[in-house]
Enzyme design. Structure first.
Site, mmCIF file in Angstrom:
data_model
loop_
_atom_site.group_PDB
_atom_site.id
_atom_site.type_symbol
_atom_site.label_atom_id
_atom_site.label_comp_id
_atom_site.label_asym_id
_atom_site.label_seq_id
_atom_site.Cartn_x
_atom_site.Cartn_y
_atom_site.Cartn_z
ATOM 1 N N CYS A 1 -0.037 5.990 7.194
ATOM 2 C CA CYS A 1 -1.342 5.579 7.748
ATOM 3 C C CYS A 1 -1.149 4.708 8.988
ATOM 4 C CB CYS A 1 -2.106 4.805 6.670
ATOM 5 S SG CYS A 1 -3.707 4.194 7.230
ATOM 6 N N CYS B 1 -2.231 0.139 9.405
ATOM 7 C CA CYS B 1 -1.417 -1.082 9.318
ATOM 8 C C CYS B 1 -0.032 -0.797 9.891
ATOM 9 C CB CYS B 1 -1.245 -1.515 7.859
ATOM 10 S SG CYS B 1 -2.772 -2.093 7.114
ATOM 11 N N CYS C 1 -9.526 -11.897 22.104
ATOM 12 C CA CYS C 1 -8.787 -10.919 21.298
ATOM 13 C C CYS C 1 -7.599 -10.394 22.094
ATOM 14 C CB CYS C 1 -9.707 -9.775 20.875
ATOM 15 S SG CYS C 1 -10.500 -8.966 22.279
ATOM 16 N N PHE D 1 -20.988 -13.891 26.771
ATOM 17 C CA PHE D 1 -20.560 -12.741 25.971
ATOM 18 C C PHE D 1 -20.968 -13.030 24.520
ATOM 19 C CE2 PHE D 1 -17.670 -13.180 29.562
ATOM 20 C CZ PHE D 1 -17.676 -11.911 30.124
ATOM 21 N N GLU E 1 -25.416 -12.059 27.486
ATOM 22 C CA GLU E 1 -24.740 -10.893 26.901
ATOM 23 C C GLU E 1 -25.130 -9.659 27.724
ATOM 24 O OE1 GLU E 1 -22.697 -9.719 24.284
ATOM 25 O OE2 GLU E 1 -23.382 -7.750 24.949
ATOM 26 N N CYS F 1 -6.747 1.161 -0.216
ATOM 27 C CA CYS F 1 -6.683 0.508 1.086
ATOM 28 C C CYS F 1 -6.748 -0.989 0.838
ATOM 29 C CB CYS F 1 -7.836 0.942 1.998
ATOM 30 S SG CYS F 1 -7.781 0.097 3.602
ATOM 31 N N GLN G 1 -17.674 -9.869 14.238
ATOM 32 C CA GLN G 1 -16.306 -10.280 13.909
ATOM 33 C C GLN G 1 -15.893 -9.541 12.632
ATOM 34 O OE1 GLN G 1 -14.492 -11.913 15.957
ATOM 35 N NE2 GLN G 1 -16.043 -12.749 17.347
ATOM 36 N N CYS H 1 0.828 -1.211 0.000
ATOM 37 C CA CYS H 1 0.000 0.000 0.000
ATOM 38 C C CYS H 1 0.862 1.260 0.000
ATOM 39 C CB CYS H 1 -0.912 -0.004 1.230
ATOM 40 S SG CYS H 1 -1.961 1.463 1.318
ATOM 41 N N ASP I 1 -16.463 -15.672 25.087
ATOM 42 C CA ASP I 1 -15.772 -14.759 24.159
ATOM 43 C C ASP I 1 -15.801 -13.340 24.733
ATOM 44 O OD1 ASP I 1 -14.711 -13.424 21.988
ATOM 45 O OD2 ASP I 1 -16.470 -13.668 20.710
HETATM 46 C C1 LIG Z 1 -15.628 -9.901 21.725
HETATM 47 S S1 LIG Z 1 -17.345 -9.538 21.744
HETATM 48 C C2 LIG Z 1 -17.982 -11.101 21.295
HETATM 49 C C3 LIG Z 1 -19.406 -11.138 20.852
HETATM 50 C C4 LIG Z 1 -19.846 -12.426 20.163
HETATM 51 N N1 LIG Z 1 -19.379 -13.612 20.836
HETATM 52 C C5 LIG Z 1 -19.448 -12.441 18.709
HETATM 53 O O1 LIG Z 1 -18.541 -13.186 18.347
HETATM 54 O O2 LIG Z 1 -20.046 -11.712 17.916
HETATM 55 C C6 LIG Z 1 -17.637 -9.388 23.451
HETATM 56 C C7 LIG Z 1 -19.058 -9.183 23.846
HETATM 57 O O3 LIG Z 1 -19.103 -9.051 25.268
HETATM 58 C C8 LIG Z 1 -20.089 -8.103 25.607
HETATM 59 N N2 LIG Z 1 -19.728 -7.608 26.951
HETATM 60 C C9 LIG Z 1 -18.790 -6.707 27.296
HETATM 61 N N3 LIG Z 1 -18.733 -6.551 28.624
HETATM 62 C C10 LIG Z 1 -19.662 -7.399 29.141
HETATM 63 C C11 LIG Z 1 -20.083 -7.708 30.471
HETATM 64 N N4 LIG Z 1 -19.526 -7.113 31.523
HETATM 65 N N5 LIG Z 1 -21.054 -8.611 30.641
HETATM 66 C C12 LIG Z 1 -21.624 -9.239 29.577
HETATM 67 N N6 LIG Z 1 -21.268 -8.970 28.301
HETATM 68 C C13 LIG Z 1 -20.305 -8.074 28.081
HETATM 69 C C14 LIG Z 1 -20.019 -7.069 24.511
HETATM 70 O O4 LIG Z 1 -21.248 -6.353 24.417
HETATM 71 C C15 LIG Z 1 -19.732 -7.948 23.287
HETATM 72 O O5 LIG Z 1 -20.925 -8.332 22.668
#
Ligand SMILES: C[S@@+](CC[C@H](N)C(=O)[O-])C[C@H]1O[C@@H](n2cnc3c(N)ncnc32)[C@H](O)[C@@H]1O
Length: 410
Positions: A66, A69, A362, A268, A288, A143, A241, A60, A336
């Site tokens: 930028c 990256c 992550c 989550f 969630e 990009c 994602q 790029c 997650d």
């Molecule tokens: C990395 S994302 C993963 C979402 C989902 N598993 C996906 O792959 O699309 C983390 C998620 O945790 C939720 N989150 C963040 N803090 C939280 C909490 N204290 N209690 C419950 N959920 C939470 C966020 O709203 C988000 O949707």
């Protein structure tokens, strides 16, 4: 300032090369000898004296300026290996070792979710990514990261900046490419007054849904995402994602890790990336913290054909993790969490001894901390699948399988 010559020993978590001192040197690679002026602990403009065999020409034109990256000067093989190594190092800090699978790297130009910055200028407007370690917005003529349908939207976003931006504030455009077009949530703009509200719908042929701050402006069509066979209407700015390929790699790893589970909890859960496809085989309870996401998930499940029962719960899992007695009814859990990890929830999982756990993360550092809580409670860490959906950035993501030792490894 006189030039100093240093040798890069490793890359740090931000992707900068690190020489003894430490001296941080951007856009370098391990083994390289570089020279330049050192200011504090940084050499901002290194001259490469001895290049690494892994050095490549960045594809790029904006790479040097930028901030989007930071690893485009390294071969694909190097970046994939480095990301796997970051995970290995985080695990080693907790005396953990396991099979680290080959990194699943998303293709170029596949990011379907991105945040661009916009600002008014003397001549009009500018939209792009922030510069490297700066607030300056870099205009993009190309990009290699974002999907073409997002890139070609930049002139439209510039028109929006002219209408709703100011020269003192930066607008932020959270863009998601959905199956029914682009969902765009704008923040940092002028207040949504009558004239602005009346002017914005002119973009409805390029932007499917536009949200200004917390206010809906219009929705030409309901944005739609498909998680496996199930269609979801995500709320504005919903977590997704970053690439379809990354999502598929994570989903396959989660499904493998939970093979044989007959009652699953998704913690989550977002708006159902894992819960909805898993529900084609087993009943799923999705938890969630964001009510708008739980509502979208629940509505999608109600309208889908052929799913096993899906229940949802809006709950703050940091303050009120699912308790061991609540977890006792599940034989598989996918978890997650955000970057902070989920220490309290993981302690409860360890106590509950849920037989199979698929962890998605992550942040390798908090992942390793949480995985160690499980291995200390007798779980086996079967494997880790690195997933790179933030290609050319230092972000590292992964899915992992843990199980109690009497189960075969999935
Ligand atoms: C990395 S994302 C993963 C979402 C989902 N598993 C996906 O792959 O699309 C983390 C998620 O945790 C939720 N989150 C963040 N803090 C939280 C909490 N204290 N209690 C419950 N959920 C939470 C966020 O709203 C988000 O949707």
């Amino acid at each position: 300032m006189t030039d100093t010559q240093v040798t890069i020993h490793r890359l740090g978590h931000q992707g900068d090369g690190i020489a003894p001192g430490p001296v941080f040197v951007p856009l370098t690679l391990p083994g390289e000898v570089v020279a330049g002026a050192v200011d504090g602990d940084r050499m901002e403009a290194p001259r490469i004296v001895t290049p690494s065999p892994d050095r490549v020409r960045a594809p790029c034109a904006h790479f040097r300026s930028c901030g989007g990256c930071s690893l485009m000067h390294a071969s694909d093989g190097f970046v994939a290996g480095w990301k796997a190594q970051v995970i290995e190092t985080a695990l080693a800090a907790h005396d953990l070792t396991t099979e680290i699978r080959a990194t699943a790297t998303s293709p170029a130009r596949s990011r379907r979710r991105a945040t661009l910055a916009g600002r008014r200028t003397k001549k009009g407007a500018l939209v792009g990514f922030h510069g490297r370690r700066s607030d300056v917005i870099v205009p993009l003529t190309e990009c290699h990261v974002i999907a073409p349908d997002l890139f070609t939207l930049i002139p439209v976003l510039e028109e929006i900046v002219k209408l709703g931006g100011s020269r003192s504030a930066t607008l932020s455009f959270a863009l998601t490419l959905t199956e029914t077009g682009v969902d765009c949530a704008v923040s940092g703009g002028k207040p949504l007054d009558g004239p602005l509200r009346a002017a914005l719908p002119r973009f409805r042929d390029r932007i499917t849904r536009l949200t200004w701050g917390d206010e809906p402006v219009y929705a030409e069509a309901v944005p739609r995402l498909c998680f496996g066979p199930v269609a979801v209407a995500p709320p504005p700015g919903a977590f997704l994602q970053a690439t379809a390929e990354g999502e598929a790699a994570l989903r396959a790893a989660v499904a493998e890790g939970l093979t044989g589970a007959a009652r699953i909890a998704d913690l989550f859960a977002g708006c159902g990336t894992f819960a909805l496809p898993l529900a084609t085989h087993a009943p799923v309870h999705a938890v969630e913290g964001d009510e708008s996401l739980t509502a979208a998930l629940s509505q999608a499940a109600r309208h889908a054909q052929g799913l096993r029962p899906v229940t949802t719960e809006t709950r703050d899992l940091f303050r009120r993790p699912l308790l061991p007695e609540e977890l006792a009814k599940f034989d598989g859990v996918v978890i997650d969490p955000p970057r902070a990890g989920a220490e309290a929830q993981t302690r409860a999982l360890a106590e509950a001894r849920v037989p199979r756990i698929a962890m998605v993360s992550c942040n390798p550092v908090t992942f390793a901390r949480d995985a160690a809580l499980l291995t200390q409670a007798g779980y086996r860490l079967n494997w880790v699948q690195p997933v790179d959906q933030f290609r050319w950035s230092p972000h590292v993501e992964l899915a992992a399988s843990l199980s109690l030792p009497h189960l075969s490894a999935n």
